[in-house]
Enzyme design. Structure first.
Site, mmCIF file in Angstrom:
data_model
loop_
_atom_site.group_PDB
_atom_site.id
_atom_site.type_symbol
_atom_site.label_atom_id
_atom_site.label_comp_id
_atom_site.label_asym_id
_atom_site.label_seq_id
_atom_site.Cartn_x
_atom_site.Cartn_y
_atom_site.Cartn_z
ATOM 1 N N ALA A 34 -2.772 5.480 -10.235
ATOM 2 C CA ALA A 34 -1.497 4.799 -9.973
ATOM 3 C C ALA A 34 -1.822 3.358 -9.595
ATOM 4 O O ALA A 34 -2.959 3.038 -9.248
ATOM 5 C CB ALA A 34 -0.715 5.490 -8.862
ATOM 6 N N PHE A 35 -0.803 2.488 -9.661
ATOM 7 C CA PHE A 35 -1.092 1.052 -9.495
ATOM 8 C C PHE A 35 -1.584 0.695 -8.107
ATOM 9 O O PHE A 35 -2.138 -0.378 -7.904
ATOM 10 C CB PHE A 35 0.147 0.217 -9.853
ATOM 11 C CG PHE A 35 1.161 0.102 -8.752
ATOM 12 C CD1 PHE A 35 2.193 1.014 -8.637
ATOM 13 C CD2 PHE A 35 1.079 -0.923 -7.821
ATOM 14 C CE1 PHE A 35 3.124 0.913 -7.612
ATOM 15 C CE2 PHE A 35 2.010 -1.037 -6.791
ATOM 16 C CZ PHE A 35 3.031 -0.105 -6.691
ATOM 17 N N LYS A 36 -1.410 1.565 -7.128
ATOM 18 C CA LYS A 36 -1.765 1.194 -5.764
ATOM 19 C C LYS A 36 -3.274 1.046 -5.540
ATOM 20 O O LYS A 36 -3.692 0.570 -4.492
ATOM 21 C CB LYS A 36 -1.172 2.207 -4.788
ATOM 22 C CG LYS A 36 0.351 2.130 -4.786
ATOM 23 C CD LYS A 36 0.964 2.893 -3.643
ATOM 24 C CE LYS A 36 2.457 2.682 -3.573
ATOM 25 N NZ LYS A 36 3.180 3.403 -4.642
ATOM 26 N N ASP A 37 -4.086 1.437 -6.536
ATOM 27 C CA ASP A 37 -5.533 1.301 -6.385
ATOM 28 C C ASP A 37 -5.972 -0.137 -6.118
ATOM 29 O O ASP A 37 -6.882 -0.364 -5.323
ATOM 30 C CB ASP A 37 -6.247 1.814 -7.640
ATOM 31 C CG ASP A 37 -6.332 3.338 -7.656
ATOM 32 O OD1 ASP A 37 -6.537 3.925 -6.575
ATOM 33 O OD2 ASP A 37 -6.198 3.932 -8.736
ATOM 34 N N ALA A 48 -5.093 -1.143 -2.475
ATOM 35 C CA ALA A 48 -5.822 -0.320 -1.502
ATOM 36 C C ALA A 48 -7.311 -0.667 -1.490
ATOM 37 O O ALA A 48 -7.927 -0.773 -0.431
ATOM 38 C CB ALA A 48 -5.629 1.164 -1.814
#
Ligand SMILES: *Cc1c(COP(=O)(O)O)cnc(C)c1O
Length: 433
Positions: A108-111, A114
């Site tokens: 998901a794009f949150k990598d 994060a």
């Protein structure tokens, strides 16, 4: 090197540098941090963007936000660990493209955010003996990205709170199979209950003294700002005029980072915030009243947010509603429309969307029907396998399971059950990191 300061949008705390803003997460007065000024990039850089690698673009875009907090070579190393995967742009119609942001380790794009935050915090803590504990509530994707990004990062322990029975099977595996410095707490309640526990923990003096707590959601500037890179990467691929972006939005961090990219000089004509039926912002665009209602569970669970934290940052950037509505629109769609879109796109174009991307596609279609001369990109924010139950039911095929998911399906889930705040606090004190 030049300095960069962040001020609190509540206006009562002192301005701080990047390092302090990252460590604090939220300013002491409860406000979100916002960069004191955003300097547009050299127009030649944007004109010649095709000559730069993603890594070089990342450095040029990010460096002003870091100021003196991290030296040049260390920042480059952090960036190289943050963006070592692809961001493909896939053409689906004459004037419609999908920007695939799910090729990172947790799909998901949150990598990106994060990993950037984890590496920054690891850097700031490298010579310190005191450990930081990152406390994070998740509706599914944030926890996985944070667990992966912070895995074995020096000086940090991570505690993830997730709602029992409200995340998908793959999301739960991603949260609970890490071990090492990552601990998963399964809360008997909703995402909102998890968030309440986290908020209470931050003002609990006893806990703070023992654990040195930090937050890792998109209110943290180190998680929020690197997301502006997606828009540069997509622009580099297409280099077209008349570009608009549709962003599937929940807490509005991603779209707010897109607006920062525009402030930096990237020629984007318009942003569409596409939401599920948690439609506080689409209603705001009609009435100019911010009136959150109780959160409703949908098939696009990462966007089940009714009071988006980052909207105050957007209001800060566009103080006049007329200016805001020139650059941004917002539309909402229900689950029936979303799953129908998913099915149609699979049948017509042989392309599998995830439910969040389907909401983005719907918003783009709606905008282009009024503005047909524009070229649109929607952000495909997660891999469909993360929502395989709903997706497979609609398109009636079994999805291939990516290698990184196969690996975790074999591992044992490990979590601690939590009932309420006092139970949480008691169990925190007996955790062995
Ligand atoms: C978090 C998330 C979103 C929403 O992003 P915001 O920055 O909170 O608006 C959309 N899609 C997916 C798959 C997500 O994980």
């Amino acid at each position: 090197m030049s300095s960069m300061y962040y001020r609190s949008l509540n206006g009562k705390s002192k301005k701080v540098n990047f390092e302090t803003a990252v460590k604090n997460g939220l300013a002491k007065d409860g406000g979100l941090y916002f960069p004191e000024n955003v300097k547009p990039l050299d127009s030649n850089f944007i004109k010649n963007i095709g000559n730069y690698s993603n890594f070089e673009i990342g450095y040029k875009v990010i460096k002003q936000f870091i100021g003196d907090s991290i030296n040049k070579n260390d920042l480059k190393e952090i960036l190289s660990k943050t963006i070592d995967f692809n961001f493909p742009v896939v053409k689906l119609e004459k004037n419609i493209y999908s920007l695939e942001l799910f090729h990172g380790p947790t799909l998901a794009f949150k990598d990106v955010g994060a990993r950037f935050m984890a590496n920054c915090l690891g850097y700031f803590n490298k010579n310190k003996s005191k450990l930081n504990t990152v406390l994070v509530a998740t509706s599914g994707d944030t926890g996985a990205a944070v667990a992966n990004g912070f895995y074995k990062v020096k000086g940090t322990n991570v505690v993830i709170l997730y709602p029992k029975n409200k995340v998908s099977e793959i999301q739960e595996r991603q949260l609970t199979t890490n071990k090492n410095n990552i601990t998963a707490l399964r809360v008997n309640g909703s995402f909102d209950d998890c968030q309440k526990i986290v908020k209470k923990a931050f003002i609990d003096k006893e806990l703070n003294k023992k654990f040195n707590l930090t937050s890792a959601n998109s209110i943290n500037v180190a998680r929020w700002l690197p997301q502006s890179l997606y828009y540069f990467f997509a622009y580099k691929e297409l280099q077209k005029e008349n570009l608009v972006f549709s962003v599937p939005s929940g807490n509005f961090g991603n779209i707010c980072a897109g607006l920062i990219a525009e402030k930096l000089g990237l020629p984007i004509k318009h942003f569409i915030a596409s939401t599920n039926i948690n439609d506080t912002i689409p209603r705001y665009f009609k009435s100019q009243v911010f009136d959150p209602k109780p959160t409703i569970q949908t098939v696009s669970n990462a966007m089940d947010v009714s009071s988006p934290s980052n909207f105050v940052r957007i209001q800060e950037m566009f103080q006049n509603f007329k200016d805001l509505s020139k650059i941004m629109s917002s539309y909402s769609f229900d689950d029936i429309e979303t799953l129908k879109m998913l099915k149609n796109v699979y049948e017509d174009k042989n392309y599998v969307l995830d439910p969040h991307g389907a909401v983005g596609y719907l918003g783009l279609k709606k905008y282009l029907s009024i503005n047909p001369e524009k070229i649109g990109i929607f952000l495909e924010t997660a891999h469909p396998i993360k929502f395989s139950k709903d997706v497979e039911e609609v398109i009636k095929i079994k999805l291939d399971i990516p290698e990184e998911i196969n690996k975790i399906l074999l591992k044992e889930k490990k979590y601690i059950d939590i009932d309420d705040y006092s139970d949480f606090k008691e169990k925190m004190f007996v955790l062995k990191f």
